[in-house]
Design an enzyme around this catalytic site. Structure first.
Site, PDB file in Angstrom:
ATOM      1  CE  LYS A  48      69.505  21.028   3.251  1.00  0.00           C
ATOM      2  NZ  LYS A  48      70.719  21.518   3.746  1.00  0.00           N
ATOM      3  CD  GLN A  93      73.378  22.849   1.703  1.00  0.00           C
ATOM      4  OE1 GLN A  93      72.243  23.273   2.285  1.00  0.00           O
ATOM      5  NE2 GLN A  93      73.826  21.771   1.538  1.00  0.00           N
ATOM      6  CG  ASP A 116      72.644  22.199   9.302  1.00  0.00           C
ATOM      7  OD1 ASP A 116      71.959  21.440   8.878  1.00  0.00           O
ATOM      8  OD2 ASP A 116      73.422  23.190   8.448  1.00  0.00           O
TER       9      ASP A 116
END
Ligand code: GUN
Length: 283
Positions: A48, A93, A116
């Site tokens: 990322k 995460q 997300d």
């Protein structure tokens, strides 16, 4: 059989995002919260970061040690990030340590910064229709984008999704249903997996178990999307599908690596740019 080249499609998305990001006077900023030292998470976070650098999104990583955090302390941190005008995207995460309650943590994220697409508001919009879909989970979104690139229309197809996680399986099934596929979702308690995969025109596998799907479980000419990323003892990366044998039966198949993985990261960059626009218009 044609390979669905996620790396290629991802590059196109990254190039488009990069052009738009470079035209902005203030670049978007993505904050990633990483708790603990899960090796897979470390790898994902590194990918990322690399993508952010590639497209010009400002990267901020907040590392916390598993022993120091509680559900409340992670939520407090998210509230701070929600308040910061210079932060456009927030990503926690997963997985989090087992003593942290993930649904409460996700609930705390400002839906406009939820890159997300895991927040109830964004999932609700995805549930209603593809047109109404907003910030949405990166991996299933990436799968739709690969299918679009190769002009694969899932309408009327029998689609089987193996795996029912909130990150991939459930949103994937919903997105395919929005496109009028006939969707079956399999999971850990499915009694006879093969009976659901063998008739599938489109098979999406997102479990995290190498070799789960073998050639005898796949219909001739099926489209096979392998979301699994598994590291074997010898360091080799493989998906959930026995690629060598299944690729002989499939019409299209995604490889691992180079299939869905790069698409997930590219869609995260796209979502971060979307979040940036929402947050700059809001003010
Ligand atoms: N862990 C595995 N996949 C994902 C993802 O897409 N987002 C987050 N936040 N964590 C993950």
């Amino acid at each position: 059989m044609q390979i669905l080249d996620g790396k290629l499609v991802a590059k196109e998305i990254l190039d488009t995002v990069a052009v738009e990001v470079r035209s902005l006077t203030v670049p978007p900023r993505l904050v990633v919260v990483l708790v603990g030292d899960n090796p897979a998470s470390e790898t994902y976070v590194r990918m990322k970061r690399k993508a952010c650098e590639q497209v010009g999104i400002v990267w901020e990583l907040i590392r916390l040690s598993a022993g120091d955090v509680t559900t409340e302390s992670v939520i407090d941190l998210i509230h701070e990030l929600n308040q910061r005008d210079d932060v456009h995207g927030i990503l926690v995460q997963l997985p989090l340590p087992s003593h942290v309650y993930v649904p409460q943590v996700i609930k705390a994220i400002d839906p406009y910064k939820d890159v997300d697409g895991f927040q109830a508001y964004n999932l609700g919009k995805m549930f209603l229709s593809e047109e109404f879909m907003d910030l949405s989970p990166c991996t299933p979104k990436g799968v739709l984008k690969i299918l679009d690139h190769y002009n694969i229309d899932v309408k009327g197809m029998d689609a089987t999704v193996v795996g029912h996680s909130n990150v991939v399986g459930k949103p994937m099934s919903t997105m395919l249903l929005n496109r009028n596929a006939t969707v079956t979702t399999c999971h850990i308690d499915t009694k006879d997996l093969k009976s659901h995969t063998i008739g599938a025109d489109l098979l999406v596998v997102a479990v995290g178990k190498p070799g789960l799907v073998t050639a005898d479980m796949v219909k001739d000419g099926a489209i096979v999307i392998d979301v699994g990323i598994n590291k074997l003892a010898d360091g080799k990366l493989v998906g959930d599908v026995d690629f060598e044998n299944v690729s002989k039966k499939a019409s299209y198949i995604t490889p691992v690596p180079g299939g869905v993985g790069p698409m997930t990261v590219a869609c995260l960059m796209e979502n971060t740019l979307m979040a940036y626009k929402k947050n700059t218009v809001k003010k």
